[in-house]
Design an enzyme around this catalytic site. Structure first.
Site, PDB file in Angstrom:
ATOM      1  N   GLY A   1       6.203   0.684   4.586  1.00 58.16           N
ATOM      2  CA  GLY A   1       4.679   0.908   4.409  1.00 58.16           C
ATOM      3  C   GLY A   1       4.029   0.617   3.239  1.00 58.16           C
ATOM      4  O   GLY A   1       2.993   1.187   2.619  1.00 58.16           O
ATOM      5  N   HIS A   2       4.291  -0.872   2.772  1.00 59.03           N
ATOM      6  CA  HIS A   2       3.902  -1.236   1.595  1.00 59.03           C
ATOM      7  C   HIS A   2       4.097  -2.669   1.538  1.00 59.03           C
ATOM      8  O   HIS A   2       4.854  -3.275   2.246  1.00 59.03           O
ATOM      9  CB  HIS A   2       4.345  -0.678   0.270  1.00 59.03           C
ATOM     10  CG  HIS A   2       5.665  -0.826   0.032  1.00 59.03           C
ATOM     11  ND1 HIS A   2       6.676   0.117   0.682  1.00 59.03           N
ATOM     12  CD2 HIS A   2       6.631  -1.643  -0.603  1.00 59.03           C
ATOM     13  CE1 HIS A   2       7.815  -0.242   0.041  1.00 59.03           C
ATOM     14  NE2 HIS A   2       7.940  -1.390  -0.587  1.00 59.03           N
ATOM     15  N   ALA A   3       3.540  -3.601   0.534  1.00 54.95           N
ATOM     16  CA  ALA A   3       3.912  -4.939   0.285  1.00 54.95           C
ATOM     17  C   ALA A   3       4.032  -4.971  -1.098  1.00 54.95           C
ATOM     18  O   ALA A   3       3.808  -4.061  -2.033  1.00 54.95           O
ATOM     19  CB  ALA A   3       2.620  -5.718   0.633  1.00 54.95           C
TER      20      ALA A   3
END
Length: 139
Positions: free
Chosen positions: A55-57
């Site tokens: 749930g991130h980059a």
């Protein structure tokens, strides 16, 4: 940051050495498989099947994921499109470049996800809000 084409992301074969005497297999990761020096190694396990990890980059960090045991899905998003990869073999890995949103889901019982990354932990490298990620992609 311009959009990264998800068509260029694919599962990579990890060399597998099969023991001729039936003692099992061995896989080896060397410099030519991953285009960076590994600076951190971690693994996920005992993840409930209904949980979503990631749930991130990342702005700079590159990541290579391997399902050492069991299976899970990796959903990649470049801000325009999404692509799902199922990792379920310890001799296949997924190289995720920087600038890609990732979510890991559908963990099977006993799944173990190994992550080999290009950078040490740095909170400033994370983009944790999807709307911020979309803005980042347009820069």
């Amino acid at each position: 940051m311009s959009y990264i084409n998800l068509k260029n992301i694919e599962l990579r074969d990890i060399p597998k050495i099969i023991a001729q005497d039936g003692r099992g297999n061995l896989s080896v990761i060397e410099k030519d498989l991953i285009p960076y020096d590994i600076k951190r190694v971690y693994y996920l396990y005992d993840v409930p099947s209904d949980s979503i990890r990631g749930g991130h980059a990342h702005k700079e960090l590159q990541q290579f994921l391997i399902a050492l045991s069991g299976s899970f899905d990796v959903v990649l998003d470049n801000g325009k499109e999404r692509k799902t990869f199922t990792l379920n073999r310890p001799n296949k890995g997924l190289l995720i470049p920087c600038g890609i949103w990732r979510e890991l889901e559908n963990f099977s019982a006993g799944a173990v996800c190994l992550s080999l990354v290009s950078e040490v932990y740095d909170e400033e490298d994370y983009i944790r809000d999807y709307d911020d990620f979309k803005l980042y992609c347009k820069d």
